[in-house]
Design a protein around this motif. Structure first.
Motif, mmCIF file in Angstrom:
data_model
loop_
_atom_site.group_PDB
_atom_site.id
_atom_site.type_symbol
_atom_site.label_atom_id
_atom_site.label_comp_id
_atom_site.label_asym_id
_atom_site.label_seq_id
_atom_site.Cartn_x
_atom_site.Cartn_y
_atom_site.Cartn_z
ATOM 1 N N LEU A 111 0.999 -1.124 -0.133
ATOM 2 C CA LEU A 111 0.029 0.050 0.045
ATOM 3 C C LEU A 111 0.756 1.237 -0.007
ATOM 4 O O LEU A 111 0.564 2.217 -0.640
ATOM 5 C CB LEU A 111 -0.781 -0.001 1.239
ATOM 6 N N HIS A 112 1.953 1.255 0.606
ATOM 7 C CA HIS A 112 2.753 2.500 0.836
ATOM 8 C C HIS A 112 3.503 2.605 -0.399
ATOM 9 O O HIS A 112 3.807 3.775 -1.059
ATOM 10 C CB HIS A 112 3.795 2.418 2.131
ATOM 11 N N ALA A 113 4.008 1.349 -1.104
ATOM 12 C CA ALA A 113 4.665 1.564 -2.548
ATOM 13 C C ALA A 113 3.598 2.287 -3.445
ATOM 14 O O ALA A 113 4.065 2.886 -4.288
ATOM 15 C CB ALA A 113 5.221 0.300 -2.677
ATOM 16 N N HIS A 114 2.520 1.593 -3.291
ATOM 17 C CA HIS A 114 1.380 2.202 -4.385
ATOM 18 C C HIS A 114 1.200 3.552 -4.308
ATOM 19 O O HIS A 114 0.878 4.223 -5.171
ATOM 20 C CB HIS A 114 0.198 1.389 -4.120
ATOM 21 N N ASP A 115 1.148 4.236 -2.904
ATOM 22 C CA ASP A 115 0.660 5.511 -2.647
ATOM 23 C C ASP A 115 1.361 5.999 -1.805
ATOM 24 O O ASP A 115 0.856 5.799 -0.324
ATOM 25 C CB ASP A 115 -0.744 5.785 -2.589
ATOM 26 N N PRO A 116 2.626 6.652 -1.643
ATOM 27 C CA PRO A 116 3.472 7.189 -0.596
ATOM 28 C C PRO A 116 2.601 8.119 0.330
ATOM 29 O O PRO A 116 3.082 8.428 1.616
ATOM 30 C CB PRO A 116 4.636 7.588 -1.287
ATOM 31 N N ALA A 117 1.552 9.031 -0.147
ATOM 32 C CA ALA A 117 0.870 9.746 0.385
ATOM 33 C C ALA A 117 -0.193 9.245 0.982
ATOM 34 O O ALA A 117 -0.937 10.087 1.608
ATOM 35 C CB ALA A 117 0.399 10.923 -0.644
ATOM 36 N N LEU A 118 -0.216 7.987 1.167
ATOM 37 C CA LEU A 118 -1.463 7.479 1.676
ATOM 38 C C LEU A 118 -1.520 7.255 3.268
ATOM 39 O O LEU A 118 -0.299 6.636 3.801
ATOM 40 C CB LEU A 118 -1.832 5.986 1.096
ATOM 41 N N THR A 119 -2.157 7.703 3.902
ATOM 42 C CA THR A 119 -2.271 7.611 5.699
ATOM 43 C C THR A 119 -3.035 6.482 5.799
ATOM 44 O O THR A 119 -4.229 6.369 5.590
ATOM 45 C CB THR A 119 -2.897 9.111 6.199
ATOM 46 N N ILE A 120 -2.285 5.166 6.187
ATOM 47 C CA ILE A 120 -2.801 4.011 6.522
ATOM 48 C C ILE A 120 -3.435 3.848 7.869
ATOM 49 O O ILE A 120 -2.495 4.045 8.902
ATOM 50 C CB ILE A 120 -2.275 2.884 5.972
ATOM 51 N N GLU A 121 -4.708 3.600 8.218
ATOM 52 C CA GLU A 121 -5.127 3.409 9.440
ATOM 53 C C GLU A 121 -5.773 1.953 9.460
ATOM 54 O O GLU A 121 -6.609 1.490 8.801
ATOM 55 C CB GLU A 121 -6.417 4.386 9.819
ATOM 56 N N VAL A 122 -5.068 1.172 10.508
ATOM 57 C CA VAL A 122 -5.402 -0.202 10.334
ATOM 58 C C VAL A 122 -6.051 -0.358 11.782
ATOM 59 O O VAL A 122 -5.593 -0.020 12.733
ATOM 60 C CB VAL A 122 -4.117 -1.172 10.322
ATOM 61 N N ARG A 123 -7.230 -1.299 11.886
ATOM 62 C CA ARG A 123 -8.021 -1.751 12.868
ATOM 63 C C ARG A 123 -7.924 -3.308 12.814
ATOM 64 O O ARG A 123 -8.263 -3.891 12.050
ATOM 65 C CB ARG A 123 -9.429 -1.307 13.039
ATOM 66 N N LEU A 124 -7.440 -3.941 13.999
ATOM 67 C CA LEU A 124 -7.191 -5.358 14.138
ATOM 68 C C LEU A 124 -8.226 -5.806 15.148
ATOM 69 O O LEU A 124 -8.154 -5.552 16.318
ATOM 70 C CB LEU A 124 -6.020 -6.016 14.633
ATOM 71 N N GLU A 125 -9.635 -6.236 14.785
ATOM 72 C CA GLU A 125 -10.497 -6.594 15.655
ATOM 73 C C GLU A 125 -11.400 -7.874 15.185
ATOM 74 O O GLU A 125 -10.817 -8.619 13.921
ATOM 75 C CB GLU A 125 -11.770 -5.375 15.673
ATOM 76 N N ASP A 126 -12.250 -8.321 16.017
ATOM 77 C CA ASP A 126 -13.070 -9.567 15.529
ATOM 78 C C ASP A 126 -13.916 -9.111 14.353
ATOM 79 O O ASP A 126 -14.084 -8.019 14.204
ATOM 80 C CB ASP A 126 -13.973 -9.848 16.657
ATOM 81 N N SER A 127 -14.213 -10.087 13.574
ATOM 82 C CA SER A 127 -14.827 -9.976 12.363
ATOM 83 C C SER A 127 -16.368 -9.323 12.529
ATOM 84 O O SER A 127 -16.605 -8.218 11.739
ATOM 85 C CB SER A 127 -15.195 -11.312 11.606
ATOM 86 N N ARG A 128 -17.033 -9.659 13.543
ATOM 87 C CA ARG A 128 -18.227 -9.073 13.730
ATOM 88 C C ARG A 128 -18.214 -7.725 14.105
ATOM 89 O O ARG A 128 -18.880 -6.800 13.655
ATOM 90 C CB ARG A 128 -18.881 -9.728 14.697
ATOM 91 N N ASP A 129 -17.129 -7.200 14.716
ATOM 92 C CA ASP A 129 -16.869 -5.947 15.305
ATOM 93 C C ASP A 129 -16.591 -5.176 13.877
ATOM 94 O O ASP A 129 -17.066 -3.927 13.606
ATOM 95 C CB ASP A 129 -15.729 -5.443 16.229
ATOM 96 N N LEU A 130 -15.616 -5.686 13.151
ATOM 97 C CA LEU A 130 -15.365 -4.796 11.718
ATOM 98 C C LEU A 130 -16.497 -4.762 10.773
ATOM 99 O O LEU A 130 -16.647 -3.782 10.310
ATOM 100 C CB LEU A 130 -14.311 -5.603 11.151
ATOM 101 N N LEU A 131 -17.400 -5.857 10.744
ATOM 102 C CA LEU A 131 -18.694 -5.739 10.041
ATOM 103 C C LEU A 131 -19.594 -4.689 10.441
ATOM 104 O O LEU A 131 -20.131 -3.784 9.492
ATOM 105 C CB LEU A 131 -19.290 -7.184 10.040
ATOM 106 N N ALA A 132 -19.425 -4.601 11.609
ATOM 107 C CA ALA A 132 -20.502 -3.415 12.099
ATOM 108 C C ALA A 132 -19.719 -2.221 11.926
ATOM 109 O O ALA A 132 -20.423 -1.262 11.432
ATOM 110 C CB ALA A 132 -20.478 -3.617 13.766
ATOM 111 N N GLY A 133 -18.302 -1.926 12.106
ATOM 112 C CA GLY A 133 -17.852 -0.744 11.657
ATOM 113 C C GLY A 133 -17.854 -0.476 10.222
ATOM 114 O O GLY A 133 -18.061 0.725 9.931
#
Length: 298
Positions: A111-133
């Protein structure tokens, strides 16, 4: 001599993925189109950059020499393009605890190589919590285990699950099977317990952890058994379904959810999909050498 940036990008992508097909997928193009770009580049510089057979794609001696300067050219090009806009783009990505982990460094690098100007926010959670989000619009894309009857999303891969415990873990027939999980509402736990109920095997929650790493630690310490993706079982554990007569578990689809539709975002998603599939295709490592991840925590 003026090099075509798109042709150079095609060469670098093919060299990285060792495949014209996967390179075309990553670039949102066709195999024929990137073959033409590579041929045009080779004709322009007068060197053969890749050796290719029906089963193998590898760098030629000249290609190996050209690869590093080609990367520098692309990086300089990307910095120049990024400098045209002061505003950074934000990309919020959710990855389910039991799905990601080993893939994460590869995804972030691509992702960084694809777009160095990209601010990447990562959330590591359970599937159901991510689905709700995702449904609330809090995240742009989510890589999760397919839940229930929901059929949207692009299938990235299929995971096989197994029962894992330490080699000296003891379970006696007729006694409740000691299970470890990340939460009582865990989707994978529900699948596992339904399978146990159908097989007439009693069970009990021996450990509930606040995160997937805690569950993996509990299993590695010999407290309980748990269900893991076979490619991501924790170090020091073994598959114990045959030893203890535990029921087979159904495979689970890993899907990407996203509602992004603009061209730039779609290109980012193609990069993400290609990186995940490339990593997932790699041969599985034995549980004794794999970092803990992908536990009973949907």
């Amino acid at each position: 001599m003026t090099l075509d940036v798109d042709a150079v990008k095609a060469f670098v992508t093919i060299a990285d993925l060792r495949s014209f097909t996967r390179a075309a997928e990553a670039l949102g193009s066709t195999q024929g189109a990137i073959s033409v770009k590579l041929k045009r580049l080779e004709n322009q510089i007068g060197q053969r950059l890749l050796e290719r057979t029906p089963r193998l794609v590898r760098l030629s001696a000249q290609g190996a020499e050209f690869l590093a300067p080609a990367r520098e050219l692309l990086a300089a090009h990307d910095r120049a393009i990024a400098g045209l806009s002061a505003a950074r783009r934000r990309f919020a990505l959710g990855i389910a605890n039991h799905v990601g982990g080993a893939e994460l460094p590869t995804l972030l690098t691509r992702l960084h190589a694809h777009d160095p100007a990209l601010t990447i926010e990562v959330r590591l959670e359970d599937s159901r919590d991510l689905l709700a989000g995702f449904d609330r619009g809090d995240i742009d894309a989510a890589i999760i285990r397919r839940e229930d009857d929901r059929r949207d999303g692009e299938v990235l891969a299929t995971d096989q699950y197994g029962w894992f415990a330490t080699p000296d873990f003891v379970h006696r027939a007729g006694e409740p099977l000691r299970l470890a999980a990340s939460s009582p509402s865990c989707g994978v736990l529900n699948i596992a317990t339904r399978a146990l109920a159908a097989a007439g095997i009693p069970w009990t929650e021996a450990f509930l952890g606040c995160a997937s790493f805690a569950v993996a630690d509990a299993v590695a310490a010999g407290l309980a058994t748990s269900v893991f993706s076979c490619r991501l079982a924790p170090a020091g554990t073994v598959e114990v379904s045959k030893r203890f007569g535990l029921p087979a578990l159904p495979p689970s689809e890993i899907v990407l959810l996203s509602a992004l539709s603009d061209a730039k975002s779609r290109a980012t998603l193609r990069t993400l999909i290609s990186a995940f599939r490339e990593h997932h295709r790699r041969p599985a490592t034995t549980a004794s050498s794999v970092p803990a991840a992908a536990v009973l925590g949907s």
